[in-house]
Scaffold this active site. Structure first.
Site, PDB file in Angstrom:
ATOM      1  N   LEU A 181       0.856  -1.193   0.000  1.00 33.53           N
ATOM      2  CA  LEU A 181       0.000   0.000   0.000  1.00 33.53           C
ATOM      3  C   LEU A 181       0.893   1.244   0.000  1.00 33.53           C
ATOM      4  O   LEU A 181       0.779   2.122   0.840  1.00 33.53           O
ATOM      5  CB  LEU A 181      -0.923  -0.024   1.230  1.00 33.53           C
ATOM      6  N   GLY A 218       5.259   6.841 -11.097  1.00 30.16           N
ATOM      7  CA  GLY A 218       4.302   7.605 -10.291  1.00 30.16           C
ATOM      8  C   GLY A 218       3.139   6.720  -9.907  1.00 30.16           C
ATOM      9  O   GLY A 218       2.784   5.788 -10.654  1.00 30.16           O
ATOM     10  N   ASP A 237      17.765  -0.859 -13.421  1.00 28.71           N
ATOM     11  CA  ASP A 237      16.311  -0.795 -13.614  1.00 28.71           C
ATOM     12  C   ASP A 237      15.981  -0.896 -15.116  1.00 28.71           C
ATOM     13  O   ASP A 237      15.112  -1.672 -15.522  1.00 28.71           O
ATOM     14  CB  ASP A 237      15.792   0.529 -13.025  1.00 28.71           C
ATOM     15  N   LYS A 290       9.349  -5.202 -11.758  1.00 25.30           N
ATOM     16  CA  LYS A 290      10.219  -5.462 -12.921  1.00 25.30           C
ATOM     17  C   LYS A 290      11.426  -6.311 -12.554  1.00 25.30           C
ATOM     18  O   LYS A 290      11.843  -7.182 -13.316  1.00 25.30           O
ATOM     19  CB  LYS A 290      10.682  -4.156 -13.567  1.00 25.30           C
ATOM     20  N   LYS A 325      13.979  -3.931 -17.437  1.00 26.01           N
ATOM     21  CA  LYS A 325      12.890  -3.668 -18.395  1.00 26.01           C
ATOM     22  C   LYS A 325      13.279  -4.137 -19.795  1.00 26.01           C
ATOM     23  O   LYS A 325      12.442  -4.667 -20.538  1.00 26.01           O
ATOM     24  CB  LYS A 325      12.553  -2.180 -18.381  1.00 26.01           C
ATOM     25  N   THR A 368      -1.656   2.322  -3.025  1.00 23.32           N
ATOM     26  CA  THR A 368      -2.659   3.279  -2.535  1.00 23.32           C
ATOM     27  C   THR A 368      -3.593   3.704  -3.667  1.00 23.32           C
ATOM     28  O   THR A 368      -4.822   3.788  -3.503  1.00 23.32           O
ATOM     29  CB  THR A 368      -1.952   4.521  -1.939  1.00 23.32           C
ATOM     30  N   ILE A 426       2.437   3.524 -19.643  1.00 24.54           N
ATOM     31  CA  ILE A 426       2.470   3.352 -21.105  1.00 24.54           C
ATOM     32  C   ILE A 426       2.180   1.902 -21.474  1.00 24.54           C
ATOM     33  O   ILE A 426       2.875   1.000 -21.032  1.00 24.54           O
ATOM     34  CB  ILE A 426       3.855   3.745 -21.673  1.00 24.54           C
TER      35      ILE A 426
HETATM   36  P1  NAP Z   1       6.427   1.566  -1.961  1.00 21.24           P
HETATM   37  O1  NAP Z   1       5.834   2.925  -2.011  1.00 21.24           O
HETATM   38  O2  NAP Z   1       7.761   1.397  -1.354  1.00 21.24           O
HETATM   39  O3  NAP Z   1       5.383   0.616  -1.205  1.00 21.24           O
HETATM   40  C1  NAP Z   1       5.674  -0.707  -0.885  1.00 21.24           C
HETATM   41  C2  NAP Z   1       4.518  -1.267  -0.070  1.00 21.24           C
HETATM   42  O4  NAP Z   1       4.753  -2.650   0.117  1.00 21.24           O
HETATM   43  C3  NAP Z   1       4.357  -0.622   1.308  1.00 21.24           C
HETATM   44  O5  NAP Z   1       3.013  -0.446   1.584  1.00 21.24           O
HETATM   45  C4  NAP Z   1       4.984  -1.653   2.239  1.00 21.24           C
HETATM   46  O6  NAP Z   1       4.363  -1.695   3.507  1.00 21.24           O
HETATM   47  C5  NAP Z   1       4.660  -2.952   1.508  1.00 21.24           C
HETATM   48  N1  NAP Z   1       5.668  -3.971   1.815  1.00 21.24           N
HETATM   49  C6  NAP Z   1       6.973  -3.964   1.508  1.00 21.24           C
HETATM   50  N2  NAP Z   1       7.569  -5.081   1.959  1.00 21.24           N
HETATM   51  C7  NAP Z   1       6.594  -5.795   2.564  1.00 21.24           C
HETATM   52  C8  NAP Z   1       6.580  -7.023   3.259  1.00 21.24           C
HETATM   53  N3  NAP Z   1       7.688  -7.746   3.424  1.00 21.24           N
HETATM   54  N4  NAP Z   1       5.396  -7.477   3.751  1.00 21.24           N
HETATM   55  C9  NAP Z   1       4.279  -6.736   3.606  1.00 21.24           C
HETATM   56  N5  NAP Z   1       4.234  -5.555   2.967  1.00 21.24           N
HETATM   57  C10 NAP Z   1       5.379  -5.091   2.475  1.00 21.24           C
HETATM   58  O7  NAP Z   1       6.515   0.928  -3.427  1.00 21.24           O
HETATM   59  P2  NAP Z   1       5.823   1.456  -4.773  1.00 21.24           P
HETATM   60  O8  NAP Z   1       6.553   2.647  -5.278  1.00 21.24           O
HETATM   61  O9  NAP Z   1       4.352   1.555  -4.583  1.00 21.24           O
HETATM   62  O10 NAP Z   1       6.173   0.267  -5.787  1.00 21.24           O
HETATM   63  C11 NAP Z   1       5.522  -0.984  -5.683  1.00 21.24           C
HETATM   64  C12 NAP Z   1       5.951  -1.874  -6.857  1.00 21.24           C
HETATM   65  O11 NAP Z   1       5.616  -1.248  -8.084  1.00 21.24           O
HETATM   66  C13 NAP Z   1       7.464  -2.143  -6.944  1.00 21.24           C
HETATM   67  O12 NAP Z   1       7.685  -3.437  -7.430  1.00 21.24           O
HETATM   68  C14 NAP Z   1       7.943  -1.134  -7.949  1.00 21.24           C
HETATM   69  O13 NAP Z   1       9.135  -1.539  -8.607  1.00 21.24           O
HETATM   70  C15 NAP Z   1       6.771  -1.121  -8.907  1.00 21.24           C
HETATM   71  N6  NAP Z   1       6.654   0.102  -9.675  1.00 21.24           N
HETATM   72  C16 NAP Z   1       6.592   1.292  -9.033  1.00 21.24           C
HETATM   73  C17 NAP Z   1       6.484   2.447  -9.779  1.00 21.24           C
HETATM   74  C18 NAP Z   1       6.406   3.795  -9.105  1.00 21.24           C
HETATM   75  O14 NAP Z   1       6.348   4.808  -9.809  1.00 21.24           O
HETATM   76  N7  NAP Z   1       6.389   3.879  -7.794  1.00 21.24           N
HETATM   77  C19 NAP Z   1       6.440   2.379 -11.186  1.00 21.24           C
HETATM   78  C20 NAP Z   1       6.476   1.127 -11.813  1.00 21.24           C
HETATM   79  C21 NAP Z   1       6.582  -0.003 -11.052  1.00 21.24           C
HETATM   80  P3  NAP Z   1       4.479  -0.463   4.545  1.00 21.24           P
HETATM   81  O15 NAP Z   1       3.650   0.608   3.944  1.00 21.24           O
HETATM   82  O16 NAP Z   1       3.945  -0.978   5.797  1.00 21.24           O
HETATM   83  O17 NAP Z   1       5.942  -0.113   4.588  1.00 21.24           O
END
Ligand code: NAP
Length: 439
Positions: free
Chosen positions: A13, A307, A201, A105, A205, A18, A136
């Site tokens: 989350l 994002g 990264d 990824k 990809k 979120t 995209i």
């Molecule tokens: P983030 O903001 O760091 O959120 C990670 C979430 O996972 C947090 O809610 C965290 O819990 C939970 N979490 C992490 N380890 C956990 C565990 N061991 N057990 C239970 N919950 C755990 O990450 P994000 O940016 O949303 O990215 C999520 C995924 O999407 C990643 O694989 C990332 O590479 C991919 N992604 C992200 C983006 C981007 O723009 N952000 C773009 C493309 C792909 P807590 O909240 O309690 O810490």
């Protein structure tokens, strides 16, 4: 009348999770109409259950294993990131017959085989559109829209952080260090930017894109990788003089030998890109992917590559697909790896090069330099030379920039080694590739 509800577990989350939870809740009626059954959020996996997040506390759990195993969960959406614990959770979900959507990824570039096999065995979906280039759509066009065509090349700017840094260097003349510091201060670079600036990264990809485009299993270890940390303000000056910008490119290419033997190249490096190429003007944190296919010709995909909300858009697309398949029966496309093309080593890849060096200001220097290129069968396309002055304004040497025609990486490497040994060459300042130019 609507079908039985589809139960969804969201793992993570953070930025993306979120937004996914928000869309599931706020667009419930539209999603139900599009899917033919309501989507019901059964639970959300997090590390810190006690943290206030605006999600009903009874939905939160830190017991990922129990959430994934619930009988009323049909689809697991993994948005936790790193490879573990995501891999374990996804494997558990697939083995229990749940479809999976992930944005991970690093995991998909490393463990596609294992995950795809588990999805195949359970006859469920494994979707990962958000793992490459955020909002995209590029995985689905490659997997489905171009399924009847032959993809020749996929070249993209797939990392927003490095594109932001390189764009700032191009716009302001800043050094790499100063552009990175600004990107960190503005939240475009993480506290530890290694995965982005060293190209890991983008390499993950590239592996995903190459696997799909060429029906061959390609992992991150198969991808040749160079980051942007050595790109200098002076490289940007030279690039401008040559009518180019500098971009970190992920390139996946089908190479065909004279005898018709095919190989795959997957590589990531900073390269000079002529300003008339569509990737040269993709700036800031934006991503773009150019696909060249035999019948379709050139296609370009452009938009927000990261994002929370943009990435959630791609996740939701996958979630709706997986849910529709549950309602209507059937599955999306499975992993296609029938071609099993070998990976070409970087030394065999022909591209154009830019070599920037400091030389002594002496007659005959240019011909000595040109002779080394010729000896190694690297043909020169363009040479620029300018005098360099010391602190007192005295001429102390010259800077030579050489742009080559296409040559193999192996031939260019030998040329650069030989140049470095020449008495007249004081320093090889940089060697970059040039992509997207003709000749
Ligand atoms: P983030 O903001 O760091 O959120 C990670 C979430 O996972 C947090 O809610 C965290 O819990 C939970 N979490 C992490 N380890 C956990 C565990 N061991 N057990 C239970 N919950 C755990 O990450 P994000 O940016 O949303 O990215 C999520 C995924 O999407 C990643 O694989 C990332 O590479 C991919 N992604 C992200 C983006 C981007 O723009 N952000 C773009 C493309 C792909 P807590 O909240 O309690 O810490």
């Amino acid at each position: 009348m609507s079908e039985k509800a589809i139960g969804v577990a969201v793992l993570g989350l953070g930025n993306v999770g979120t937004e996914v939870v928000r869309i599931i809740e706020e667009s419930a009626a539209d999603l139900e109409a599009r899917i033919g059954a309501p989507l019901e959020l059964r639970g959300v996996g997090v590390r810190r259950v006690a943290k206030d997040r605006g999600v009903p506390v009874e939905l939160l759990t830190d017991d990922i294993e129990a959430l994934v195993s619930r009988d009323d969960v049909d689809i697991v959406v993994e948005l936790m990131g790193p490879v573990e614990p995501a891999r374990k959770a996804i494997m558990a979900a697939l083995e229990q017959g749940k479809s999976v959507v992930t944005a991970n990824k690093a995991l998909m570039a490393q463990s596609t085989g294992e995950l795809a096999q588990a999805a195949e065995k359970a006859r469920v979906d494994l979707y990962f559109e958000a793992a490459v280039a955020g909002a995209i759509p590029v995985i689905r066009p490659l997997t489905q829209s171009l399924a009847g065509d032959t993809v020749l090349r996929v070249a993209g700017i797939v990392n927003g952080t490095t594109n932001y840094i390189l764009s700032a260097m191009n716009d302001t003349g800043a050094s790499y260090e100063s552009a990175l510091a600004d990107a960190s201060a503005l939240g475009y670079a993480e506290a530890d930017p290694t995965a982005d600036v060293e190209g890991y990264d983008a390499a993950a990809k590239a592996a995903i894109l190459a696997s799909i485009a060429f029906h061959t299993r390609v992992t991150a270890d198969d991808v040749y990788r160079e980051g942007i940390t050595k790109v200098s303000a002076e490289d940007f000056e030279s690039a401008k003089a040559l009518g180019c910008n500098i971009k970190l490119l992920a390139i996946c290419e089908r190479l065909t030998s004279g005898k018709g033997k095919q190989r795959v190249s997957a590589r990531v490096y900073p390269a000079l890109v002529p300003m008339d190429h569509p990737l040269a003007t993709v700036n800031g944190a934006f991503n773009a992917v150019v696909v060249e296919a035999e019948a379709a010709g050139r296609l370009m995909f452009y938009g927000q590559g990261a994002g929370g909300a943009p990435t959630a858009s791609a996740v939701m697309g996958d979630l709706v697909m997986a849910a529709r398949n549950r309602v209507q029966g059937g599955r999306g496309p499975r992993e296609s790896k029938y071609a099993k093309l070998p990976i070409a080593p970087i030394g065999a890849i022909p591209t154009r090069y830019y070599v920037n060096m400091n030389v002594k200001d002496r007659p005959g220097v240019l011909s000595a330099v040109a002779a080394e290129f010729s000896k190694h069968e690297v043909s020169i396309a363009e040479v620029r030379q300018e005098g360099m002055t010391d602190d007192e304004g005295e001429l102390c040497g010259a800077r030579i920039v050489v742009v080559t025609h296409r040559a193999t990486d192996a031939a260019l490497s030998k040329t650069v080694e030989a140049l470095a040994e020449l008495d007249v060459v004081q320093n090889i300042n940089s060697v970059l590739r040039m992509e997207g130019a003709t000749a």
